[in-house]
Motif scaffolding. Structure first.
Motif, PDB file in Angstrom:
ATOM      1  N   LYS A  32       0.426  -0.858  -0.308  1.00 16.81           N
ATOM      2  CA  LYS A  32      -0.332   0.334  -0.026  1.00 16.81           C
ATOM      3  C   LYS A  32       0.789   1.669  -0.281  1.00 16.81           C
ATOM      4  CE  LYS A  32      -0.705   0.253   5.023  1.00 16.81           C
ATOM      5  NZ  LYS A  32      -1.862   0.061   6.137  1.00 16.81           N
ATOM      6  N   VAL A  33       0.001   2.187  -0.568  1.00 19.22           N
ATOM      7  CA  VAL A  33       0.878   3.979  -0.955  1.00 19.22           C
ATOM      8  C   VAL A  33       0.346   4.945   0.486  1.00 19.22           C
ATOM      9  CG1 VAL A  33       1.547   3.126  -2.812  1.00 19.22           C
ATOM     10  CG2 VAL A  33      -0.899   4.301  -2.500  1.00 19.22           C
ATOM     11  N   LYS A  34       0.801   5.376   0.908  1.00 21.41           N
ATOM     12  CA  LYS A  34       0.261   6.669   1.509  1.00 21.41           C
ATOM     13  C   LYS A  34      -1.072   7.421   0.930  1.00 21.41           C
ATOM     14  CE  LYS A  34       4.011   6.385   4.879  1.00 21.41           C
ATOM     15  NZ  LYS A  34       4.779   8.046   5.846  1.00 21.41           N
ATOM     16  N   ASN A  35      -0.309   7.511  -0.274  1.00 24.44           N
ATOM     17  CA  ASN A  35      -1.860   8.735  -1.064  1.00 24.44           C
ATOM     18  C   ASN A  35      -1.275   8.689  -2.412  1.00 24.44           C
ATOM     19  OD1 ASN A  35       0.827  10.552  -1.767  1.00 24.44           O
ATOM     20  ND2 ASN A  35       0.398  11.614   0.046  1.00 24.44           N
ATOM     21  N   GLU A  36      -2.405   9.312  -3.642  1.00 26.29           N
ATOM     22  CA  GLU A  36      -2.620   9.325  -4.860  1.00 26.29           C
ATOM     23  C   GLU A  36      -0.858   9.935  -5.917  1.00 26.29           C
ATOM     24  OE1 GLU A  36      -5.068  11.695  -8.270  1.00 26.29           O
ATOM     25  OE2 GLU A  36      -5.772  11.405  -6.421  1.00 26.29           O
ATOM     26  N   ALA A  37      -0.222  10.142  -4.911  1.00 23.26           N
ATOM     27  CA  ALA A  37       0.693  10.822  -5.504  1.00 23.26           C
ATOM     28  C   ALA A  37       1.690  10.206  -4.864  1.00 23.26           C
ATOM     29  CB  ALA A  37       1.477  12.230  -5.022  1.00 23.26           C
ATOM     30  N   ALA A  38       1.657   9.076  -3.715  1.00 22.39           N
ATOM     31  CA  ALA A  38       2.834   8.132  -4.119  1.00 22.39           C
ATOM     32  C   ALA A  38       2.575   6.798  -5.526  1.00 22.39           C
ATOM     33  CB  ALA A  38       2.430   7.581  -2.569  1.00 22.39           C
ATOM     34  N   LEU A  39       1.030   7.277  -5.219  1.00 22.14           N
ATOM     35  CA  LEU A  39       0.807   5.688  -6.787  1.00 22.14           C
ATOM     36  C   LEU A  39       1.350   5.895  -7.882  1.00 22.14           C
ATOM     37  CD1 LEU A  39      -0.664   2.997  -6.708  1.00 22.14           C
ATOM     38  CD2 LEU A  39      -2.912   4.392  -7.170  1.00 22.14           C
ATOM     39  N   LEU A  40       1.236   7.557  -8.270  1.00 16.58           N
ATOM     40  CA  LEU A  40       1.912   7.719  -9.444  1.00 16.58           C
ATOM     41  C   LEU A  40       3.193   7.753 -10.286  1.00 16.58           C
ATOM     42  CD1 LEU A  40      -1.596   9.998  -9.767  1.00 16.58           C
ATOM     43  CD2 LEU A  40      -1.741   8.652 -10.480  1.00 16.58           C
ATOM     44  N   SER A  41       3.938   8.275  -8.633  1.00 15.05           N
ATOM     45  CA  SER A  41       4.911   8.491  -8.542  1.00 15.05           C
ATOM     46  C   SER A  41       5.193   6.660  -8.918  1.00 15.05           C
ATOM     47  CB  SER A  41       5.913   8.525  -7.044  1.00 15.05           C
ATOM     48  OG  SER A  41       7.567   8.446  -7.220  1.00 15.05           O
ATOM     49  N   ILE A  42       5.012   6.070  -8.430  1.00 11.34           N
ATOM     50  CA  ILE A  42       5.367   4.399  -8.412  1.00 11.34           C
ATOM     51  C   ILE A  42       5.168   3.551 -10.012  1.00 11.34           C
ATOM     52  CG2 ILE A  42       4.867   2.062  -8.077  1.00 11.34           C
ATOM     53  CD1 ILE A  42       4.380   3.445  -4.581  1.00 11.34           C
ATOM     54  N   SER A  43       4.177   4.922 -10.111  1.00  8.42           N
ATOM     55  CA  SER A  43       3.504   4.136 -11.769  1.00  8.42           C
ATOM     56  C   SER A  43       4.556   4.991 -12.270  1.00  8.42           C
ATOM     57  CB  SER A  43       2.375   4.411 -12.194  1.00  8.42           C
ATOM     58  OG  SER A  43       2.247   4.086 -13.860  1.00  8.42           O
ATOM     59  N   PRO A  94      -7.037   7.092  -8.948  1.00  9.94           N
ATOM     60  CA  PRO A  94      -6.173   6.120  -9.145  1.00  9.94           C
ATOM     61  C   PRO A  94      -6.286   5.171  -7.980  1.00  9.94           C
ATOM     62  CG  PRO A  94      -5.404   7.993  -9.837  1.00  9.94           C
ATOM     63  CD  PRO A  94      -6.071   8.600  -9.467  1.00  9.94           C
ATOM     64  N   THR A  95      -6.112   4.181  -8.251  1.00  8.16           N
ATOM     65  CA  THR A  95      -6.554   3.369  -6.881  1.00  8.16           C
ATOM     66  C   THR A  95      -6.279   2.585  -6.844  1.00  8.16           C
ATOM     67  OG1 THR A  95      -8.483   2.519  -7.343  1.00  8.16           O
ATOM     68  CG2 THR A  95      -9.068   4.660  -6.793  1.00  8.16           C
ATOM     69  N   CYS A  96      -5.584   1.727  -8.032  1.00  2.00           N
ATOM     70  CA  CYS A  96      -4.322   0.697  -8.038  1.00  2.00           C
ATOM     71  C   CYS A  96      -3.889   0.396  -8.467  1.00  2.00           C
ATOM     72  CB  CYS A  96      -5.783  -0.963  -8.133  1.00  2.00           C
ATOM     73  SG  CYS A  96      -4.847  -2.299  -7.583  1.00  2.00           S
ATOM     74  N   LEU A  97      -2.670  -0.322  -8.606  1.00  3.64           N
ATOM     75  CA  LEU A  97      -1.312  -0.622  -9.565  1.00  3.64           C
ATOM     76  C   LEU A  97      -1.741  -2.318  -9.531  1.00  3.64           C
ATOM     77  CD1 LEU A  97       1.624   2.240 -10.766  1.00  3.64           C
ATOM     78  CD2 LEU A  97       1.820  -0.948 -10.157  1.00  3.64           C
ATOM     79  N   ALA A  98      -1.422  -2.220 -11.181  1.00  2.00           N
ATOM     80  CA  ALA A  98      -0.651  -4.078 -11.063  1.00  2.00           C
ATOM     81  C   ALA A  98       0.938  -4.615 -12.413  1.00  2.00           C
ATOM     82  CB  ALA A  98      -1.707  -4.915 -11.337  1.00  2.00           C
ATOM     83  N   THR A  99       1.285  -5.332 -11.636  1.00  2.00           N
ATOM     84  CA  THR A  99       2.527  -5.049 -12.289  1.00  2.00           C
ATOM     85  C   THR A  99       2.254  -6.729 -13.069  1.00  2.00           C
ATOM     86  OG1 THR A  99       3.587  -6.245 -10.618  1.00  2.00           O
ATOM     87  CG2 THR A  99       4.213  -4.481 -10.817  1.00  2.00           C
ATOM     88  N   VAL A 100       2.787  -7.068 -13.983  1.00  2.00           N
ATOM     89  CA  VAL A 100       3.296  -8.232 -14.817  1.00  2.00           C
ATOM     90  C   VAL A 100       3.766  -9.596 -13.643  1.00  2.00           C
ATOM     91  CG1 VAL A 100       3.036  -7.818 -17.108  1.00  2.00           C
ATOM     92  CG2 VAL A 100       5.705  -8.007 -16.584  1.00  2.00           C
ATOM     93  N   PRO A 101       3.376 -10.634 -13.954  1.00  2.00           N
ATOM     94  CA  PRO A 101       4.163 -11.434 -12.832  1.00  2.00           C
ATOM     95  C   PRO A 101       5.605 -11.179 -13.366  1.00  2.00           C
ATOM     96  CG  PRO A 101       2.500 -12.562 -14.612  1.00  2.00           C
ATOM     97  CD  PRO A 101       2.622 -11.541 -14.778  1.00  2.00           C
ATOM     98  N   ILE A 102       6.867 -10.822 -12.136  1.00  2.00           N
ATOM     99  CA  ILE A 102       7.714 -10.038 -12.608  1.00  2.00           C
ATOM    100  C   ILE A 102       8.811 -10.558 -11.002  1.00  2.00           C
ATOM    101  CG2 ILE A 102       8.156  -8.332 -11.758  1.00  2.00           C
ATOM    102  CD1 ILE A 102       9.992  -6.989 -14.375  1.00  2.00           C
ATOM    103  N   LEU A 103      10.342 -11.344 -11.955  1.00  2.00           N
ATOM    104  CA  LEU A 103      11.294 -11.722 -10.118  1.00  2.00           C
ATOM    105  C   LEU A 103      11.303 -10.081  -9.230  1.00  2.00           C
ATOM    106  CD1 LEU A 103      13.906 -13.434 -11.705  1.00  2.00           C
ATOM    107  CD2 LEU A 103      11.880 -14.389 -10.569  1.00  2.00           C
ATOM    108  N   ARG A 104      11.010  -9.843  -7.845  1.00  2.00           N
ATOM    109  CA  ARG A 104      11.177  -9.121  -7.504  1.00  2.00           C
ATOM    110  C   ARG A 104      12.813  -7.768  -7.793  1.00  2.00           C
ATOM    111  NH1 ARG A 104       9.508 -10.909  -0.958  1.00  2.00           N
ATOM    112  NH2 ARG A 104       7.478 -11.200  -2.307  1.00  2.00           N
ATOM    113  N   SER A 105      13.983  -8.680  -8.359  1.00  2.00           N
ATOM    114  CA  SER A 105      15.261  -8.232  -8.453  1.00  2.00           C
ATOM    115  C   SER A 105      15.034  -7.140  -9.256  1.00  2.00           C
ATOM    116  CB  SER A 105      15.885  -9.705  -8.322  1.00  2.00           C
ATOM    117  OG  SER A 105      15.748 -10.470  -9.753  1.00  2.00           O
TER     118      SER A 105
END
Length: 61
Positions: free
Chosen positions: A5-16, A37-48
């Motif tokens: 989770k992120v703290k706010n919308e700006a943080a979510l947009l920054s991650i995107s 913006p409420t959620c973000l999903a990535t493709v299956p990917i290694l954390r590294s």
């Protein structure tokens, strides 16, 4: 599947933006008609391969 989770919308947009910059395919869900913006999903990917893109998130328990 890890959920974070992120703290706010700006943080979510920054991650995107960070994921876009390192060419990681992802989708940003935007609620309508509020256009929030409420959620973000990535493709299956290694954390590294994600690098520091998700370091700003906290792990949900």
């Amino acid at each position: 599947m890890a959920r974070r989770k992120v703290k706010n919308e700006a943080a979510l947009l920054s991650i995107s933006e960070s994921l876009t910059n390192i060419n990681i395919p992802h989708h940003l869900w935007v609620e309508q008609p509020e256009n929030i913006p409420t959620c973000l999903a990535t493709v299956p990917i290694l954390r590294s391969e994600l690098g520091d893109a998700l370091k700003k998130c906290t792990l949900m328990k």
